[in-house]
Write a protein that holds these residues in place. Structure first.
Motif, PDB file in Angstrom:
ATOM      1  N   CYS A   1       0.789  -1.302  -0.411  1.00  0.00           N
ATOM      2  CA  CYS A   1       0.208   0.110  -0.090  1.00  0.00           C
ATOM      3  C   CYS A   1       1.288   1.307   0.558  1.00  0.00           C
ATOM      4  CB  CYS A   1      -0.493   0.085   1.047  1.00  0.00           C
ATOM      5  SG  CYS A   1      -2.544  -1.358   0.919  1.00  0.00           S
ATOM      6  N   SER A   2       2.468   1.152   0.241  1.00  0.00           N
ATOM      7  CA  SER A   2       3.183   2.363   0.475  1.00  0.00           C
ATOM      8  C   SER A   2       3.320   2.757  -0.625  1.00  0.00           C
ATOM      9  CB  SER A   2       4.180   2.188   1.190  1.00  0.00           C
ATOM     10  OG  SER A   2       3.478   1.930   2.742  1.00  0.00           O
ATOM     11  N   GLY A   3       3.029   1.867  -2.103  1.00  0.00           N
ATOM     12  CA  GLY A   3       3.606   2.707  -3.811  1.00  0.00           C
ATOM     13  C   GLY A   3       4.397   2.617  -3.595  1.00  0.00           C
ATOM     14  N   ASP A   4       5.496   3.588  -4.896  1.00  0.00           N
ATOM     15  CA  ASP A   4       6.725   2.866  -4.208  1.00  0.00           C
ATOM     16  C   ASP A   4       7.638   3.041  -2.904  1.00  0.00           C
ATOM     17  OD1 ASP A   4       6.877   5.996  -4.057  1.00  0.00           O
ATOM     18  OD2 ASP A   4       7.025   6.757  -5.373  1.00  0.00           O
ATOM     19  N   LYS A   5       6.740   3.212  -2.837  1.00  0.00           N
ATOM     20  CA  LYS A   5       7.931   2.978  -0.612  1.00  0.00           C
ATOM     21  C   LYS A   5       8.238   2.013  -1.303  1.00  0.00           C
ATOM     22  CE  LYS A   5       6.723   8.010   1.103  1.00  0.00           C
ATOM     23  NZ  LYS A   5       6.417   8.306   2.001  1.00  0.00           N
ATOM     24  N   ARG A   6       7.285   0.706  -1.789  1.00  0.00           N
ATOM     25  CA  ARG A   6       7.508  -0.757  -0.892  1.00  0.00           C
ATOM     26  C   ARG A   6       8.388  -1.124  -0.694  1.00  0.00           C
ATOM     27  NH1 ARG A   6       8.608  -6.443  -3.454  1.00  0.00           N
ATOM     28  NH2 ARG A   6       6.924  -7.401  -2.562  1.00  0.00           N
ATOM     29  N   GLU A   7      10.002  -1.166  -0.718  1.00  0.00           N
ATOM     30  CA  GLU A   7      11.237  -2.133  -0.915  1.00  0.00           C
ATOM     31  C   GLU A   7      11.057  -0.795   0.578  1.00  0.00           C
ATOM     32  OE1 GLU A   7      11.891  -4.439  -2.350  1.00  0.00           O
ATOM     33  OE2 GLU A   7      10.349  -4.020  -3.205  1.00  0.00           O
TER      34      GLU A   7
ATOM     35  N   GLY B   1       5.267   7.863   6.834  1.00  0.00           N
ATOM     36  CA  GLY B   1       4.023   9.086   6.730  1.00  0.00           C
ATOM     37  C   GLY B   1       2.882   8.701   6.793  1.00  0.00           C
ATOM     38  N   MET B   2       2.593   7.279   7.167  1.00  0.00           N
ATOM     39  CA  MET B   2       1.119   6.631   6.259  1.00  0.00           C
ATOM     40  C   MET B   2       0.540   6.863   7.953  1.00  0.00           C
ATOM     41  SD  MET B   2      -0.047   2.840   5.873  1.00  0.00           S
ATOM     42  CE  MET B   2       1.090   2.163   4.154  1.00  0.00           C
ATOM     43  N   GLY B   3      -0.556   7.382   7.761  1.00  0.00           N
ATOM     44  CA  GLY B   3      -0.978   7.673   8.508  1.00  0.00           C
ATOM     45  C   GLY B   3      -2.281   6.508   9.317  1.00  0.00           C
ATOM     46  N   SER B   4      -3.089   7.079  10.522  1.00  0.00           N
ATOM     47  CA  SER B   4      -4.560   5.704  10.855  1.00  0.00           C
ATOM     48  C   SER B   4      -4.921   5.173  10.037  1.00  0.00           C
ATOM     49  CB  SER B   4      -4.195   6.463  12.006  1.00  0.00           C
ATOM     50  OG  SER B   4      -3.885   6.347  12.708  1.00  0.00           O
ATOM     51  N   ALA B   5      -5.904   6.376   8.858  1.00  0.00           N
ATOM     52  CA  ALA B   5      -6.851   6.111   8.222  1.00  0.00           C
ATOM     53  C   ALA B   5      -6.508   5.211   7.134  1.00  0.00           C
ATOM     54  CB  ALA B   5      -7.256   6.898   7.766  1.00  0.00           C
ATOM     55  N   ALA B   6      -4.987   5.300   6.247  1.00  0.00           N
ATOM     56  CA  ALA B   6      -4.702   4.501   5.474  1.00  0.00           C
ATOM     57  C   ALA B   6      -4.264   3.613   5.815  1.00  0.00           C
ATOM     58  CB  ALA B   6      -3.267   5.402   4.426  1.00  0.00           C
ATOM     59  N   PHE B   7      -3.843   3.448   7.136  1.00  0.00           N
ATOM     60  CA  PHE B   7      -3.174   2.297   7.940  1.00  0.00           C
ATOM     61  C   PHE B   7      -4.719   1.048   8.100  1.00  0.00           C
ATOM     62  CE2 PHE B   7      -2.840  -0.735  11.931  1.00  0.00           C
ATOM     63  CZ  PHE B   7      -1.955  -1.179  11.228  1.00  0.00           C
ATOM     64  N   ASP B   8      -5.128   1.491   8.217  1.00  0.00           N
ATOM     65  CA  ASP B   8      -6.597   0.865   8.469  1.00  0.00           C
ATOM     66  C   ASP B   8      -7.722   0.301   6.785  1.00  0.00           C
ATOM     67  OD1 ASP B   8      -6.278   0.993  11.202  1.00  0.00           O
ATOM     68  OD2 ASP B   8      -8.157   2.605  11.381  1.00  0.00           O
ATOM     69  N   ALA B   9      -7.528   1.056   6.405  1.00  0.00           N
ATOM     70  CA  ALA B   9      -8.076   1.297   4.862  1.00  0.00           C
ATOM     71  C   ALA B   9      -7.225  -0.118   4.661  1.00  0.00           C
ATOM     72  CB  ALA B   9      -8.443   2.003   3.820  1.00  0.00           C
ATOM     73  N   CYS B  10      -6.052   0.058   4.203  1.00  0.00           N
ATOM     74  CA  CYS B  10      -4.655  -0.672   3.491  1.00  0.00           C
ATOM     75  C   CYS B  10      -4.713  -2.513   4.531  1.00  0.00           C
ATOM     76  CB  CYS B  10      -3.671  -0.336   3.973  1.00  0.00           C
ATOM     77  SG  CYS B  10      -2.406  -1.678   2.844  1.00  0.00           S
TER      78      CYS B  10
END
Length: 222
Positions: free
Chosen positions: A122-128, A159-168
């Protein structure tokens, strides 16, 4: 090596509370141990390189003479040690110099590992970078009393917030695709433990110590 714990089926993450009862509950997946492929020392490259449900993230020159695919679980201590102790040398000496092309594929051993892999995706281009961070700090989130909160705190550094964390973590489609990657590896390639590497299709189960890296790769670079 860390081994896959097969058990009763369970579908999806279906919500944070139920899903990340995590470290205690094995992933559902109906991963079948295939007796034949387990013993195989090599798998057909066309099968190994077939496009997985989630696209591979490749590092290195597509024309490199050596292709390495690693199957890893985010909660596997051996996988963490490879990433922190061996991968920097692999990258600087072999990937960055055009000798090796490398990709890591998900083989979660438990629901917590699946959740961590999902967050990296879910982190996109930050995956690695997220994979590297999670392996570096594995002991701080994978082996604690409240792994969900610890995982939330760890990925907050990216930089991943709680909303993005839960959604992922509630993304059923993402969870299913990660399961498919693991199930294909178990059924077609006989993988039951991590890390497992395929070097130009040759299967190597278990850790590759830093002091053995050159010897392992030398036959492929003649």
């Amino acid at each position: 090596m860390s081994r896959f714990r097969s058990s009763a089926t369970r579908r999806g993450l279906l919500g944070l509370g139920a899903a990340l009862a995590l470290a205690a509950t094995p992933l559902a997946a109906q991963a079948q141990k295939a007796a034949g492929p387990e013993a195989a020392a090599k798998v057909p490259l066309d099968q190994l390189m077939a496009e997985p449900p989630l696209p591979d993230v490749w590092l290195g020159d597509p024309k490199a003479p050596v292709t390495i695919v690693e199957y890893a679980s985010m909660t596997c201590g051996h996988c963490a040690r490879f990433t922190t102790d061996v991968f920097p040398t692999l990258k600087s000496k072999y990937i960055d110099t055009g000798k090796v092309r490398f990709a890591l594929r998900e083989f979660p051993l438990d629901p917590l590992a699946a959740g961590a892999a999902m967050l990296a995706r879910c982190s996109g281009d930050k995956r690695e970078a997220v994979v590297e961070l999670l392996f570096q700090q594995q002991k701080n989130w994978a082996f604690v009393n409240n792994p969900l909160q610890a995982l939330r705190d760890t990925v907050k550094q990216t930089g991943m917030g709680s909303a993005a964390f839960d959604a992922c973590l509630n993304d059923q489609a993402m969870f299913d695709k990660i399961n498919q990657i693991r199930d294909t590896a178990a059924q077609k390639f006989g993988i039951s433990a991590t890390p497992t590497f395929f070097i130009n299709g040759d299967k190597k189960s278990g850790e590759i110590p830093a002091e053995e890296l050159d010897a392992v790769l030398a036959p492929y670079l003649k």
